[in-house]
Write an enzyme that holds these catalytic residues in place. Sequence first.
Site, PDB file in Angstrom:
ATOM      1  N   ASN A  45       0.824  -1.203   0.000  1.00 26.74           N
ATOM      2  CA  ASN A  45       0.000   0.000   0.000  1.00 26.74           C
ATOM      3  C   ASN A  45       0.863   1.260   0.000  1.00 26.74           C
ATOM      4  O   ASN A  45       1.958   1.284   0.576  1.00 26.74           O
ATOM      5  CB  ASN A  45      -1.033   0.003   1.130  1.00 26.74           C
ATOM      6  CG  ASN A  45      -0.480  -0.305   2.504  1.00 26.74           C
ATOM      7  OD1 ASN A  45       0.585  -0.888   2.644  1.00 26.74           O
ATOM      8  ND2 ASN A  45      -1.211   0.090   3.526  1.00 26.74           N
ATOM      9  N   VAL A  46       0.353   2.278  -0.667  1.00 29.38           N
ATOM     10  CA  VAL A  46       1.061   3.559  -0.813  1.00 29.38           C
ATOM     11  C   VAL A  46       0.062   4.657  -0.462  1.00 29.38           C
ATOM     12  O   VAL A  46      -0.890   4.902  -1.218  1.00 29.38           O
ATOM     13  CB  VAL A  46       1.575   3.732  -2.259  1.00 29.38           C
ATOM     14  CG1 VAL A  46       2.304   5.066  -2.398  1.00 29.38           C
ATOM     15  CG2 VAL A  46       2.508   2.582  -2.653  1.00 29.38           C
ATOM     16  N   GLU A  47       0.288   5.277   0.689  1.00 30.57           N
ATOM     17  CA  GLU A  47      -0.682   6.270   1.172  1.00 30.57           C
ATOM     18  C   GLU A  47      -0.361   7.668   0.653  1.00 30.57           C
ATOM     19  O   GLU A  47       0.642   7.888  -0.036  1.00 30.57           O
ATOM     20  CB  GLU A  47      -0.718   6.222   2.708  1.00 30.57           C
ATOM     21  CG  GLU A  47      -1.184   4.857   3.178  1.00 30.57           C
ATOM     22  CD  GLU A  47      -1.404   4.745   4.670  1.00 30.57           C
ATOM     23  OE1 GLU A  47      -0.881   5.586   5.426  1.00 30.57           O
ATOM     24  OE2 GLU A  47      -2.114   3.792   5.062  1.00 30.57           O
ATOM     25  N   CYS A  56      -4.275   0.914  -2.350  1.00 28.43           N
ATOM     26  CA  CYS A  56      -4.175  -0.340  -1.607  1.00 28.43           C
ATOM     27  C   CYS A  56      -3.081  -1.206  -2.234  1.00 28.43           C
ATOM     28  O   CYS A  56      -2.721  -1.043  -3.409  1.00 28.43           O
ATOM     29  CB  CYS A  56      -5.502  -1.095  -1.648  1.00 28.43           C
ATOM     30  SG  CYS A  56      -6.748  -0.501  -0.501  1.00 28.43           S
ATOM     31  N   GLU A  58      -3.251  -4.150  -3.259  1.00 31.59           N
ATOM     32  CA  GLU A  58      -3.763  -4.912  -4.401  1.00 31.59           C
ATOM     33  C   GLU A  58      -3.700  -4.089  -5.687  1.00 31.59           C
ATOM     34  O   GLU A  58      -3.532  -4.647  -6.772  1.00 31.59           O
ATOM     35  CB  GLU A  58      -5.206  -5.363  -4.126  1.00 31.59           C
ATOM     36  CG  GLU A  58      -5.355  -6.352  -2.972  1.00 31.59           C
ATOM     37  CD  GLU A  58      -5.509  -5.670  -1.614  1.00 31.59           C
ATOM     38  OE1 GLU A  58      -5.088  -4.496  -1.449  1.00 31.59           O
ATOM     39  OE2 GLU A  58      -6.071  -6.315  -0.706  1.00 31.59           O
ATOM     40  N   CYS A  89     -10.046  -5.551   1.038  1.00 30.70           N
ATOM     41  CA  CYS A  89     -11.246  -4.722   1.161  1.00 30.70           C
ATOM     42  C   CYS A  89     -12.167  -4.963  -0.041  1.00 30.70           C
ATOM     43  O   CYS A  89     -11.772  -5.592  -1.029  1.00 30.70           O
ATOM     44  CB  CYS A  89     -10.853  -3.239   1.258  1.00 30.70           C
ATOM     45  SG  CYS A  89     -10.304  -2.507  -0.298  1.00 30.70           S
ATOM     46  N   CYS A  92     -10.940  -3.912  -3.452  1.00 26.52           N
ATOM     47  CA  CYS A  92      -9.843  -4.751  -3.952  1.00 26.52           C
ATOM     48  C   CYS A  92     -10.325  -6.141  -4.351  1.00 26.52           C
ATOM     49  O   CYS A  92      -9.760  -6.762  -5.252  1.00 26.52           O
ATOM     50  CB  CYS A  92      -8.724  -4.807  -2.932  1.00 26.52           C
ATOM     51  SG  CYS A  92      -7.858  -3.221  -2.862  1.00 26.52           S
TER      52      CYS A  92
HETATM   53  N1  THU Z   1      -5.336  -1.562   2.681  1.00 19.62           N
HETATM   54  C1  THU Z   1      -4.819  -2.293   1.641  1.00 19.62           C
HETATM   55  O1  THU Z   1      -3.715  -2.008   1.155  1.00 19.62           O
HETATM   56  N2  THU Z   1      -5.541  -3.325   1.161  1.00 19.62           N
HETATM   57  C2  THU Z   1      -6.735  -3.752   1.667  1.00 19.62           C
HETATM   58  O2  THU Z   1      -7.351  -4.660   1.116  1.00 19.62           O
HETATM   59  C3  THU Z   1      -7.251  -3.141   2.899  1.00 19.62           C
HETATM   60  C4  THU Z   1      -6.635  -1.830   3.263  1.00 19.62           C
HETATM   61  C5  THU Z   1      -4.568  -0.418   3.202  1.00 19.62           C
HETATM   62  C6  THU Z   1      -5.101   0.940   2.819  1.00 19.62           C
HETATM   63  C7  THU Z   1      -4.492   1.811   3.910  1.00 19.62           C
HETATM   64  O3  THU Z   1      -3.201   2.205   3.498  1.00 19.62           O
HETATM   65  C8  THU Z   1      -4.366   0.881   5.096  1.00 19.62           C
HETATM   66  O4  THU Z   1      -4.526  -0.440   4.609  1.00 19.62           O
HETATM   67  C9  THU Z   1      -5.363   1.138   6.217  1.00 19.62           C
HETATM   68  O5  THU Z   1      -6.659   1.149   5.704  1.00 19.62           O
END
Ligand code: THU
Length: 148
Positions: A45-47, A56, A58, A89, A92
């Site tokens: 994940n890259v915020e 996310c 994925e 999620c 994804c």
């Molecule tokens: N996140 C994912 O990378 N994939 C998922 O399927 C669920 C959530 C990440 C997004 C965010 O950076 C962190 O988890 C908290 O929500």
Amino acid sequence: MPEVNWDALTAEAVEASRHAYVPYSKFPVGVAGLVDDGRTVSGCNVENAAYGVTLCAECGMVSELVRSGGGRLVAVSCVNGLGESLMPCGRCRQLLWEHGGADCRLLTPQGVQTMDQVLPQAFGLADLQHVADAPKGSAGGSADAAGQ
Ligand code: THU
């Protein structure tokens, strides 16, 4: 179909999670997928300071899948920062559905499940095709901006 080595796939997901950019949530996620030609792809994940723009893990994996030649995902393992299995999620799961379909297998906290089990009655290409193939004049909304 390639054999699935879930331990190796999960180890790749854990490795990917170590690259996560998560200054806001501090919740790293890693994911790895086995492709039908035997290669593997992964993502983290890259915020973003604009939280909603966050990618996310994925998303990164699917992007790598397409960039590296496409193909179908046959098995996916997603982990949290503790290396535990994490259920992707909803958004994804839709991404995985597009590139893996009903039979793609997912390692979940409840064991290995198919995409069909974790995203029942999924919306997909077949829904678009169904309407595109319907006889002209079938009931429904207007196809152009003028409403003609
Ligand atoms: N996140 C994912 O990378 N994939 C998922 O399927 C669920 C959530 C990440 C997004 C965010 O950076 C962190 O988890 C908290 O929500």
